[in-house]
Design a protein around this motif. Sequence first.
Motif, PDB file in Angstrom:
ATOM      1  N   LEU A 103      25.809  37.406  44.387  1.00  0.00           N
ATOM      2  CA  LEU A 103      24.585  38.106  44.130  1.00  0.00           C
ATOM      3  C   LEU A 103      24.748  39.671  44.409  1.00  0.00           C
ATOM      4  O   LEU A 103      24.134  40.507  43.562  1.00  0.00           O
ATOM      5  CB  LEU A 103      23.506  37.506  45.023  1.00  0.00           C
ATOM      6  N   ALA A 104      25.384  40.073  45.437  1.00  0.00           N
ATOM      7  CA  ALA A 104      25.693  41.465  45.733  1.00  0.00           C
ATOM      8  C   ALA A 104      26.556  42.057  44.438  1.00  0.00           C
ATOM      9  O   ALA A 104      25.898  43.162  44.096  1.00  0.00           O
ATOM     10  CB  ALA A 104      26.389  41.539  46.746  1.00  0.00           C
ATOM     11  N   THR A 154      17.127  40.379  41.993  1.00  0.00           N
ATOM     12  CA  THR A 154      18.304  40.065  42.633  1.00  0.00           C
ATOM     13  C   THR A 154      18.336  40.417  44.276  1.00  0.00           C
ATOM     14  O   THR A 154      18.895  39.766  45.073  1.00  0.00           O
ATOM     15  CB  THR A 154      19.411  40.779  42.009  1.00  0.00           C
ATOM     16  N   PRO A 189      17.617  37.342  53.896  1.00  0.00           N
ATOM     17  CA  PRO A 189      17.597  36.195  54.665  1.00  0.00           C
ATOM     18  C   PRO A 189      16.396  35.497  54.584  1.00  0.00           C
ATOM     19  O   PRO A 189      15.271  36.200  54.738  1.00  0.00           O
ATOM     20  CB  PRO A 189      18.077  36.658  56.014  1.00  0.00           C
ATOM     21  N   SER A 190      16.666  34.278  54.476  1.00  0.00           N
ATOM     22  CA  SER A 190      15.417  33.382  54.454  1.00  0.00           C
ATOM     23  C   SER A 190      14.702  33.012  55.844  1.00  0.00           C
ATOM     24  O   SER A 190      15.541  32.938  56.673  1.00  0.00           O
ATOM     25  CB  SER A 190      15.460  31.907  53.717  1.00  0.00           C
ATOM     26  N   ARG A 222      16.443  38.148  46.484  1.00  0.00           N
ATOM     27  CA  ARG A 222      17.281  36.792  46.731  1.00  0.00           C
ATOM     28  C   ARG A 222      18.342  36.906  47.588  1.00  0.00           C
ATOM     29  O   ARG A 222      18.844  36.093  48.221  1.00  0.00           O
ATOM     30  CB  ARG A 222      17.899  36.436  45.475  1.00  0.00           C
ATOM     31  N   LEU A 223      18.799  38.217  47.972  1.00  0.00           N
ATOM     32  CA  LEU A 223      19.876  38.642  49.151  1.00  0.00           C
ATOM     33  C   LEU A 223      19.289  38.408  50.545  1.00  0.00           C
ATOM     34  O   LEU A 223      19.959  38.530  51.437  1.00  0.00           O
ATOM     35  CB  LEU A 223      20.516  39.815  48.810  1.00  0.00           C
ATOM     36  N   ARG A 238      31.550  32.707  47.241  1.00  0.00           N
ATOM     37  CA  ARG A 238      30.513  33.075  48.053  1.00  0.00           C
ATOM     38  C   ARG A 238      29.430  33.427  47.470  1.00  0.00           C
ATOM     39  O   ARG A 238      29.554  34.281  46.539  1.00  0.00           O
ATOM     40  CB  ARG A 238      30.913  33.909  49.326  1.00  0.00           C
ATOM     41  N   PRO A 239      28.203  32.860  47.510  1.00  0.00           N
ATOM     42  CA  PRO A 239      27.005  33.055  46.598  1.00  0.00           C
ATOM     43  C   PRO A 239      26.428  34.358  46.729  1.00  0.00           C
ATOM     44  O   PRO A 239      25.874  35.076  45.798  1.00  0.00           O
ATOM     45  CB  PRO A 239      25.961  31.894  46.823  1.00  0.00           C
ATOM     46  N   GLU A 240      26.385  34.798  48.072  1.00  0.00           N
ATOM     47  CA  GLU A 240      25.817  35.980  48.502  1.00  0.00           C
ATOM     48  C   GLU A 240      26.497  37.165  47.956  1.00  0.00           C
ATOM     49  O   GLU A 240      25.974  38.244  47.424  1.00  0.00           O
ATOM     50  CB  GLU A 240      25.574  36.029  50.043  1.00  0.00           C
ATOM     51  N   LEU A 241      27.930  37.042  47.681  1.00  0.00           N
ATOM     52  CA  LEU A 241      29.061  38.095  47.408  1.00  0.00           C
ATOM     53  C   LEU A 241      28.564  38.200  45.793  1.00  0.00           C
ATOM     54  O   LEU A 241      28.694  39.307  45.168  1.00  0.00           O
ATOM     55  CB  LEU A 241      30.244  38.029  47.752  1.00  0.00           C
TER      56      LEU A 241
END
Length: 196
Positions: free
Chosen positions: A179-180, A149, A155-156, A152-153, A174-177
């Motif tokens: 994941l967080a 996980t 940055p690409s 995946r957080l 928000r997908p990043e939140l």
Amino acid sequence: MHGPVVPGWLLVALCAATGSYCLLRLRSGSEQARRAAGGEAVMGFGMAAMAVPAAFAPPGPWMTGMTAGYAAVFGGAALRALWLARGGAHHLHHVVGSLAMVYMALAMAPGGGDPAHEGHTGHAGHAAGGVPLLTGALLLYFAGYVLSTGTRLLPSAGGTGSHGAARPVPWGARPELALACRLSMGIAMLAMLVTV
């Protein structure tokens, strides 16, 4: 939870905040995302309740009822996640997480994990414990989950290239939140498993 008081309260705050954000996520996204958010909210608030330090709520006769309550809630959550797993692999993680919570509730109960003291829940000084092999397997699973996980957080390298034209995304979507939050709960699960 058996462990130091200050880290225990920090864990309570982290899990409660995560559960609260998951409640926000219930208002947006697809039906599948809302189902995942609901399961994660239950997990966050349940972990917050279970992480309350033992110094604040010393074990007593009420502990048996709490243990049964945790086992019922998270056993039900595991069955629900198993049913929902037909539509997405992430629900299998909810099954493992819910069953881990049942295991921790039973292991942390007075007399839990020790067949010699079964039925004798009032012994002073008796430390509850779990099955070392199962605890180790759960620790490995959640360590792997946290690492996957967390990556995946990151940055690409490529990026999307259209930063100026993007519409603002509501906080609940928000997908990043999300994941967080999953990362936070995975880390909290590791911290709780270490105390078993």
